[in-house]
Design an enzyme around this catalytic site. Structure first.
Site, mmCIF file in Angstrom:
data_model
loop_
_atom_site.group_PDB
_atom_site.id
_atom_site.type_symbol
_atom_site.label_atom_id
_atom_site.label_comp_id
_atom_site.label_asym_id
_atom_site.label_seq_id
_atom_site.Cartn_x
_atom_site.Cartn_y
_atom_site.Cartn_z
ATOM 1 N N GLU A 1 6.372 6.488 -9.222
ATOM 2 C CA GLU A 1 5.013 6.066 -8.866
ATOM 3 C C GLU A 1 4.320 6.982 -7.864
ATOM 4 O O GLU A 1 3.173 7.382 -8.070
ATOM 5 C CB GLU A 1 5.028 4.643 -8.292
ATOM 6 C CG GLU A 1 5.457 3.601 -9.289
ATOM 7 C CD GLU A 1 5.302 2.197 -8.742
ATOM 8 O OE1 GLU A 1 4.231 1.871 -8.215
ATOM 9 O OE2 GLU A 1 6.262 1.416 -8.840
ATOM 10 N N LEU B 1 -4.261 -7.097 -7.531
ATOM 11 C CA LEU B 1 -3.897 -8.222 -8.401
ATOM 12 C C LEU B 1 -5.053 -8.881 -9.160
ATOM 13 O O LEU B 1 -4.869 -9.288 -10.309
ATOM 14 C CB LEU B 1 -3.112 -9.276 -7.597
ATOM 15 C CG LEU B 1 -1.725 -8.782 -7.156
ATOM 16 C CD1 LEU B 1 -1.020 -9.833 -6.300
ATOM 17 C CD2 LEU B 1 -0.866 -8.412 -8.361
ATOM 18 N N GLY C 1 0.776 -1.233 0.000
ATOM 19 C CA GLY C 1 0.000 0.000 0.000
ATOM 20 C C GLY C 1 0.807 1.282 0.000
ATOM 21 O O GLY C 1 0.311 2.327 0.432
ATOM 22 N N ASN D 1 1.545 3.018 -2.585
ATOM 23 C CA ASN D 1 0.861 3.953 -3.504
ATOM 24 C C ASN D 1 -0.399 4.524 -2.863
ATOM 25 O O ASN D 1 -0.721 5.693 -3.059
ATOM 26 C CB ASN D 1 0.557 3.270 -4.836
ATOM 27 C CG ASN D 1 1.786 3.221 -5.724
ATOM 28 O OD1 ASN D 1 2.171 4.228 -6.302
ATOM 29 N ND2 ASN D 1 2.426 2.065 -5.796
ATOM 30 N N HIS E 1 1.411 1.187 -13.241
ATOM 31 C CA HIS E 1 2.289 0.058 -13.577
ATOM 32 C C HIS E 1 3.742 0.532 -13.487
ATOM 33 O O HIS E 1 4.072 1.604 -14.017
ATOM 34 C CB HIS E 1 1.975 -0.455 -14.989
ATOM 35 C CG HIS E 1 2.787 -1.660 -15.324
ATOM 36 N ND1 HIS E 1 2.466 -2.923 -14.862
ATOM 37 C CD2 HIS E 1 3.936 -1.797 -16.021
ATOM 38 C CE1 HIS E 1 3.378 -3.784 -15.277
ATOM 39 N NE2 HIS E 1 4.282 -3.127 -15.983
ATOM 40 N N ASP F 1 -2.881 -4.131 -18.682
ATOM 41 C CA ASP F 1 -1.953 -3.004 -18.922
ATOM 42 C C ASP F 1 -2.091 -2.419 -20.329
ATOM 43 O O ASP F 1 -1.155 -1.783 -20.838
ATOM 44 C CB ASP F 1 -0.484 -3.420 -18.679
ATOM 45 C CG ASP F 1 -0.246 -3.908 -17.261
ATOM 46 O OD1 ASP F 1 -0.909 -3.389 -16.342
ATOM 47 O OD2 ASP F 1 0.585 -4.803 -17.073
ATOM 48 N N ASN G 1 -4.872 2.539 -13.460
ATOM 49 C CA ASN G 1 -3.925 1.609 -12.857
ATOM 50 C C ASN G 1 -2.541 2.239 -12.915
ATOM 51 O O ASN G 1 -2.230 2.981 -13.840
ATOM 52 C CB ASN G 1 -3.919 0.301 -13.653
ATOM 53 C CG ASN G 1 -2.937 -0.721 -13.091
ATOM 54 O OD1 ASN G 1 -2.926 -0.985 -11.885
ATOM 55 N ND2 ASN G 1 -2.104 -1.291 -13.948
#
Ligand code: GRF
Length: 211
Positions: A185, A95, A16, A18, A114, A155, A112
């Site tokens: 990120e 996930l 977590g 992010n 990545h 993605d 999302n």
């Protein structure tokens, strides 16, 4: 989307960091159009749950293993998002695959993050340290992170924002993972979320229209 605050759900499965970046950005008033309304974790033991708890954000655990089919999981997630009156969904290390019911309910409203420069080192099975192992094996000197819209291709949705990070001699997958998080990120995700919630992407695409 109009100019009010959007109710944001953050979907997590891991540590977590992010999610934490989003919480911290909110405290700094960097994301005035985004309200972190609730968190969905696909694992009961995800570190992200404690981070949400400390920030006073409600958490729902939806473990994939508790649902027989991906369709049932899709329905459960859809129901949770609806009950919580969510406008925007952020996948932050989530996930499970997001199913068609949720995808079609939030068109251009699911993003999302990545940890590579999409379309490099992404797609099915490319998550966690594997991404950075792949970068190192490829010999790429530059990597980074990407925020993209979520579509039914892993993605594969439209790229909204990317940020580059140098690969350094002697990097291991772990050192590279950490640098990508710190330099890309954690900055990129709050920035992209604020842009999405404020409607900036809609304005941009409107301007691109040619007659
Ligand atoms: C991040 O590297 C993110 O880019 C990827 O999964 C990881 C999640 O890490 N999608 P955390 O749970 O946010 O710390």
């Amino acid at each position: 989307m109009a100019d009010e605050m959007k109710r944001v759900a953050v979907l997590v499965s891991g540590g977590g960091t992010n999610l934490q970046a989003l919480i911290d950005a909110g405290k700094r008033s960097d994301t005035p159009h985004a309200e972190l309304a609730f968190v969905v974790s696909s694992r009961a033991d995800a570190g992200a749950i404690n981070r949400a708890g400390r920030a006073g954000i409600p958490v729902v655990v939806l473990a994939r293993a508790d649902y027989e089919t991906s369709d049932a999981y899709d329905a459960a997630l859809y129901a949770q998002l609806g009950e919580n009156r969510v406008d925007v969904v952020v996948l932050a290390g989530f996930l499970p695959i997001v199913g068609p019911r949720v995808l079609s309910a939030y068109p251009r409203r699911i993003i999302n993050i990545h940890p590579s420069l999409v379309p490099r080192h992404c797609g099915k099975g490319m998550y966690g340290l594997r991404v950075h192992e792949s970068v190192l094996a490829s010999g790429d000197r530059v990597t980074g992170a990407t925020v993209h819209l979520v579509s039914d291709v892993t993605d594969g949705g439209e790229v909204l924002m990317r940020r580059e990070v140098q690969v350094l001699p002697g990097d291991t997958p772990k050192t590279l993972q950490r640098r990508v998080m710190e330099q890309a990120e954690w900055k990129l995700l709050p920035e992209a979320l604020e842009k999405l919630c404020s409607g900036a992407y809609e304005e941009e695409s409107a301007c691109e229209t040619t007659y």
